[in-house]
Motif scaffolding. Structure first.
Motif, PDB file in Angstrom:
ATOM      1  N   TYR A   1     -16.812 -94.757  -5.303  1.00 32.15           N
ATOM      2  CA  TYR A   1     -17.298 -95.016  -3.902  1.00 32.15           C
ATOM      3  C   TYR A   1     -17.669 -96.457  -3.867  1.00 32.15           C
ATOM      4  CZ  TYR A   1     -20.158 -95.021   0.302  1.00 32.15           C
ATOM      5  OH  TYR A   1     -20.692 -95.112   1.703  1.00 32.15           O
ATOM      6  N   ALA A   2     -18.154 -97.072  -4.767  1.00 34.62           N
ATOM      7  CA  ALA A   2     -18.290 -98.488  -4.929  1.00 34.62           C
ATOM      8  C   ALA A   2     -16.906 -99.316  -4.716  1.00 34.62           C
ATOM      9  CB  ALA A   2     -19.103 -98.948  -6.181  1.00 34.62           C
ATOM     10  N   ALA A   3     -16.119 -98.938  -5.628  1.00 30.59           N
ATOM     11  CA  ALA A   3     -14.878 -99.574  -5.416  1.00 30.59           C
ATOM     12  C   ALA A   3     -14.237 -99.470  -3.963  1.00 30.59           C
ATOM     13  CB  ALA A   3     -13.892 -98.909  -6.635  1.00 30.59           C
ATOM     14  N   ALA A   4     -14.261 -98.308  -3.340  1.00 34.94           N
ATOM     15  CA  ALA A   4     -13.812 -98.034  -2.177  1.00 34.94           C
ATOM     16  C   ALA A   4     -14.430 -98.804  -0.831  1.00 34.94           C
ATOM     17  CB  ALA A   4     -13.628 -96.572  -1.774  1.00 34.94           C
ATOM     18  N   HIS A   5     -15.894 -99.176  -1.122  1.00 35.63           N
ATOM     19  CA  HIS A   5     -16.593 -99.667  -0.152  1.00 35.63           C
ATOM     20  C   HIS A   5     -16.936-100.937  -0.919  1.00 35.63           C
ATOM     21  CE1 HIS A   5     -16.214 -95.420   0.795  1.00 35.63           C
ATOM     22  NE2 HIS A   5     -16.567 -95.824   2.053  1.00 35.63           N
ATOM     23  N   SER A   6     -16.267-102.064  -1.232  1.00 35.82           N
ATOM     24  CA  SER A   6     -16.735-103.409  -1.704  1.00 35.82           C
ATOM     25  C   SER A   6     -17.440-104.155  -0.896  1.00 35.82           C
ATOM     26  CB  SER A   6     -15.522-103.932  -2.308  1.00 35.82           C
ATOM     27  OG  SER A   6     -14.495-104.243  -1.328  1.00 35.82           O
ATOM     28  N   ASP A   7     -17.383-103.814   0.600  1.00 36.18           N
ATOM     29  CA  ASP A   7     -18.005-104.674   1.583  1.00 36.18           C
ATOM     30  C   ASP A   7     -19.315-104.165   1.925  1.00 36.18           C
ATOM     31  OD1 ASP A   7     -16.885-102.393   2.805  1.00 36.18           O
ATOM     32  OD2 ASP A   7     -16.341-103.665   4.550  1.00 36.18           O
ATOM     33  N   THR A   8     -19.799-103.107   1.351  1.00 39.28           N
ATOM     34  CA  THR A   8     -20.822-102.280   1.693  1.00 39.28           C
ATOM     35  C   THR A   8     -22.201-102.999   0.787  1.00 39.28           C
ATOM     36  OG1 THR A   8     -19.941-100.290   2.186  1.00 39.28           O
ATOM     37  CG2 THR A   8     -22.258-100.135   1.716  1.00 39.28           C
ATOM     38  N   ARG A   9     -23.335-103.395   1.739  1.00 36.97           N
ATOM     39  CA  ARG A   9     -24.345-104.368   1.032  1.00 36.97           C
ATOM     40  C   ARG A   9     -25.131-103.318   0.128  1.00 36.97           C
ATOM     41  NH1 ARG A   9     -28.098-106.940   3.221  1.00 36.97           N
ATOM     42  NH2 ARG A   9     -28.037-106.000   5.205  1.00 36.97           N
ATOM     43  N   TRP A  10     -25.343-102.458   0.793  1.00 39.34           N
ATOM     44  CA  TRP A  10     -26.292-101.253  -0.017  1.00 39.34           C
ATOM     45  C   TRP A  10     -25.476 -99.980  -0.097  1.00 39.34           C
ATOM     46  CZ3 TRP A  10     -31.969-100.981  -0.870  1.00 39.34           C
ATOM     47  CH2 TRP A  10     -32.706-102.260  -0.812  1.00 39.34           C
TER      48      TRP A  10
END
Length: 550
Positions: free
Chosen positions: A116-125
């Motif tokens: 998930y973190a790799a797919a949402h690199s622009d998500t701050r939290w």
């Protein structure tokens, strides 16, 4: 509900030619308050979206001015299912954020987080929900160090499946100003990045709030999921200001489909909504009550017990309020006219709330419909106290199937007599309302109906059912999911059953629930959902529902 042929014919011959809809050729099934089953073959729906007739003999309708006809093709028709206890915006956000439902190990959780973190690199939290260490081979809680090994550059907050604990990484604790010296608040616990119950507030204060657009998106997603499962009404619990405002925006825009009986998150909305509202938007939305918490959850050992936990004898869980504090909170809400719903899972918490409600009943009367949410682990000696005080047991059948092994460990074999005791509650003369507590459990009510009649999960475990003496009949379970849930929200005169003058909320399903075994009942598929006499959802025209863990 049932009328003689002559009475029906007379009514139809003398009625004006309304713009009515006839839904016929159905196997209509609904349940009465005593659990008896009522059968019918057709509905006549008025132009106002309300039921005009429920008929066993639909051929007589040819005498009236029916302008629209819907052939049910022999399918089973049920009243719209009502979930007495769910978290509407939580359901929507759960489908849009990191899904941790069903993780089978700590490594599985870490892999999902990494992906998930790799797919949402622009998500701050990074926000996620649904892990349950009781399903893992090693049943220890995850830690901040576990999350740090995957994501260390931005805050991560992962909520346990029951909603009563977070595990967070070091970046989240730094953002919240939490250090090793930070004390846990009353009713909370902090250990190795785990924040239990009231300690979650320390993280919540630092977490960026959802924007109005994100709230609107989550509400729309939740409604899609609910309609796909045949859920036409919900007791919306722990509703915050942002949630309420999103519901109002949806209502103003004509986008509310599911009927919402709203319970504010403690006293936080009194400034915005000082008294219960009337029904709004064609009986789609009403602020009816306030929800409080007496304790935490059994899985995180936050449920407040009379005796120590069998698997951790140094604790009895978390008491959230003293008796005097709880009474003052309840009196403030009741004095403003609100219904009160209180979360109580452990037997000590349930005993405390029963005592509070007994006092409130003497002051305000029994028909304030005091609610206990969950009523999971109860001292059998306390159950006969609830009916005389007018207390409703708002329970969730799938909690029993999810929790039974964990409950045995937490309590031991000799303290289960009052555990998830649905039949005992009914036999005591008390009212029962069923729900799912989504997104803690799936919002699908059919596994709950199955569990209620079998005390087994969707795979048929355990053989013979867990504490099978607490099984219900299908009629008792169906009523708890329809009329009982409506009654619990002061809505029984408006919806919850298909009767003249009530809203025509109903579902068509792919099997006869009375002709299949419990495992098949759990797998029932909704084909169409109707709200207010209009088709709101159809499997033929919609994608399959997307809910975490499904």
């Amino acid at each position: 509900m049932h009328k003689s042929l002559l009475a029906i014919a007379a009514a139809l011959l003398t009625s004006p030619a309304w713009s009515d809809t006839l839904v016929d050729n159905v196997n209509g099934i609904q349940a009465a308050p005593d659990g008896s089953i009522q059968h019918f073959r057709a509905l006549v729906i008025g132009g106002d979206g309300k039921v005009r007739q429920v008929l066993e003999h639909p051929e007589l309708v040819r005498l009236s001015g029916i302008t629209q006809h819907v052939d049910g093709h022999g399918r089973t028709l049920l009243p719209g299912l009502i979930d007495a206890h769910g978290h509407v915006l939580g359901l929507g956000f759960g489908a849009l954020q990191l899904d941790l439902v069903g993780t089978n190990s700590l490594d599985d959780l870490k892999q999902r987080l990494k992906t998930y973190a790799a797919a949402h690199s622009d998500t701050r939290w990074i926000i996620g929900r649904g892990w349950n260490q009781e399903l893992w081979p090693v049943k220890t809680f995850p830690t901040a160090a576990d999350l740090d090994s995957v994501v260390g550059d931005r805050p991560v907050v992962l909520e346990r499946v029951d909603g009563h604990a977070y595990v967070v990484n070091s970046a989240a604790m730094r953002a919240a100003g939490v250090t090793a010296a930070t004390p846990a608040p009353a009713g909370g616990r902090i250990e190795n990045g785990l924040f239990v119950d009231n300690a979650k507030d320390l993280i919540d204060k630092a977490t960026p709030p959802a924007s109005p657009a994100e709230l609107d998106q989550a509400l729309a997603k939740a409604q899609d999921i609910l309609l796909s499962y045949g859920v036409t009404g919900v007791g919306s619990m722990s509703t915050g200001l942002g949630d309420w405002q999103a519901m109002r925006r949806a209502g103003d825009a004509g986008q509310l489909q599911v009927r919402l009986m709203v319970y504010a998150d403690e006293l936080k909305l009194l400034g915005e909504v000082p008294r219960p509202t009337d029904w709004l938007y064609g009986d789609k939305l009403r602020m009816v009550g306030i929800k409080f918490y007496a304790d935490g959850a059994l899985g995180s050992r936050g449920a407040w017990l009379k005796q120590p936990y069998a698997d951790k004898p140094d604790t009895r869980g978390l008491q959230f309020h003293s008796d005097s504090e709880m009474l003052k909170l309840a009196d403030t809400a009741a004095g403003a006219g609100f219904q009160i719903a209180t979360h109580a899972i452990g037997d000590a918490a349930n005993a405390q709330i029963i005592s509070v409600y007994e006092q409130m009943s003497k002051k305000y009367g029994r028909d304030r419909r005091w609610r206990i949410e969950h009523f999971q682990i109860v001292d059998p000696a306390d159950i006969p106290r609830i009916a005389p005080a007018g207390i409703i047991a708002s329970m969730q059948p799938t909690h029993e199937t999810s929790d039974r092994l964990m409950a045995e460990k937490r309590l031991g074999p000799n303290r289960l007599a009052g555990a998830y005791a649905w039949r005992t509650v009914l036999k005591s003369g008390a009212r029962l309302a069923f729900g799912t507590d989504f997104p803690v459990e799936s919002a699908n009510p059919f596994p709950g109906l199955s569990a209620a009649i079998s005390r087994q999960d969707v795979e048929g475990q355990p053989p013979g059912g867990w504490i099978p003496s607490e099984r219900l009949t299908f009629g008792q379970a169906l009523y708890a999911y329809t009329g009982g849930a409506a009654y619990a929200g002061f809505a029984e005169q408006t919806f919850g059953s298909l009767e003249r003058g009530k809203w025509a909320d109903f579902v068509l399903v792919d099997r006869n629930p009375m002709k299949v075994d419990a495992k098949s009942l759990a797998r029932t598929q909704v084909l169409e959902t109707w709200v207010g006499g209009k088709r709101a959802w159809s499997r033929a025209t919609s994608a399959s529902p997307i809910e975490r863990g499904q």
